[in-house]
Scaffold this active site. Structure first.
Site: not given
Length: 380
Positions: A126, A179, A242-243, A280, A337, A366, A368
């Site tokens: 795609m 589209a 599903q993806e 701690q 870290q 993404t 976003e």
């Protein structure tokens, strides 16, 4: 908290997957990472073990179950093993539904047995150099020539791009319509004009072949149209939930695994004359990450359950995807870290987890884009 969504059958399948990983994947994985590609033998072994085509009807050699919980088990175990290179999830959970729901009976007979045996490895094309999530930007075209299509264009970032024997290509079959002028065409290995570019050099998932694909006057038979003509947009939207859930399942499992490894590490590693776990700050870090994983796991299990019933909507799938992948990124970074300098060494699993997992917030939509989908569902 004890998980409640799996039965004894699911857990028996989990043991099958773990055995497969121990025998067919883990002994070879370092070599695959160096080679930049997984051996086809591993795909054939996955087929023999019944790990391919879980939802494909038994008459074609598949598992014959629509229960997504089996796919979730497979995704979780591969994520915990750090075996992102062999993309069974892409094959089963992302491409499989296109073939089972859209293919004609003739297409199913032609493609599904090999799909389940591992003889046919699949990809979906795609993304283009100038079009990622924006389907309206797709420039690859397929011109109707009566008994065939003539396909021209290029795709990039295609997972399984080198190994794929069957590629579902999103192409423009109608100049107008944005589209909604797109169709799905199946391109097969060996078709004239179908060429593969380089195996792309990524920062992580080195053994997962990701390639550029080129289509130069490829003659695609009319019988290789998948689904409705000009119907790609609807087909793509139907399978995205599903993806995204599959990506989320892998993300939370990977986060949990690296947190478990880091918990063991801070108990053993000493600084200032005592184990890191006695500090701690370290205890608070582990407490925060464990809580975030536990809360996320509860939500993901509900999403898995809902999807197995056919009740998961696009908004909740998007929530699962963005939250879980961002959590994976955050957990891995903070665990690295806590490993100090050792975390930057490739011999420690956290280092590979850091680079392999970075793509999770990008592919499949993404973070976003996920937030935009959720926002629209609430506000529009």
């Amino acid at each position: 908290m004890k998980r409640q969504i799996f039965t004894e059958d699911h857990e028996a399948f989990r043991q099958t997957v773990r055995t497969f990983l121990a025998k067919e994947v883990e002994p070879h994985y370092e070599q695959w990472e160096k080679d930049g590609i997984v051996s086809r033998d591993a795909w054939l072994a996955a087929g023999r073990q019944g790990l391919l085509g879980l939802a494909v009807p038994e008459e074609y050699g598949g598992g014959g179950t629509a229960d997504f919980r089996y796919a979730a088990v497979l995704g979780e175990e591969f994520a915990r093993a750090g075996a992102a290179g062999i993309a069974l999830g892409l094959h089963n959970d992302i491409i499989g539904p296109y073939l089972t729901s859209l293919a004609t009976d003739e297409q199913k007979r032609r493609w599904l047995p090999g799909f389940c045996s591992g003889e046919i490895i699949t990809a979906i094309a795609m993304t283009e150099p100038g079009a990622g999530s924006d389907l309206q930007g797709i420039r690859t075209t397929a011109e109707d020539k009566g008994d065939h299509w003539v396909l021209n264009g290029s795709k990039t970032f295609i997972s399984n791009g080198i190994l794929a024997d069957l590629v579902i290509v999103v192409a423009r079959t109608k100049p107008e319509g944005g589209a909604k002028g797109l169709s799905l065409l199946v391109v097969e290995r060996g078709m004239d004009g179908f060429e593969r570019g380089r195996n792309l050099d990524k920062i992580g998932q080195k053994s997962q072949d990701t390639a550029e694909l080129f289509f130069n006057d490829v003659h695609v038979p009319k019988e290789n149209l998948l689904g409705e003509l000009h119907g790609a947009f609807i087909h793509l939207m139907t399978n995205l939930a599903q993806e995204r859930l599959a990506i989320a399942v892998g993300a939370i499992a990977a986060a949990e695994e690296i947190l478990e490894q880091t918990t063991r590490y801070v108990k053993e590693r000493e600084a200032f004359g005592r184990p890191l776990a006695r500090l701690q700050h370290v205890r608070f870090e582990i407490a925060e990450l464990a809580t975030e994983c536990a809360v996320t796991r509860s939500f993901l299990d509900r999403c898995i359950e809902d999807h197995s019933k056919g009740e998961l909507d696009a908004a909740h799938a998007s929530m699962a995807k963005w939250w879980s992948t961002e959590l994976q990124k955050r957990v891995t970074d903070r665990c690295l870290q806590l490993h100090g300098g050792y975390g930057y060494m490739n011999e420690f699993p956290v280092a590979r987890a850091y680079t392999d997992g970075r793509i999770q917030t990008i592919y499949g939509g993404t973070t976003e884009i996920m937030k935009e989908i959720i926002g629209r569902s609430i506000l529009d």
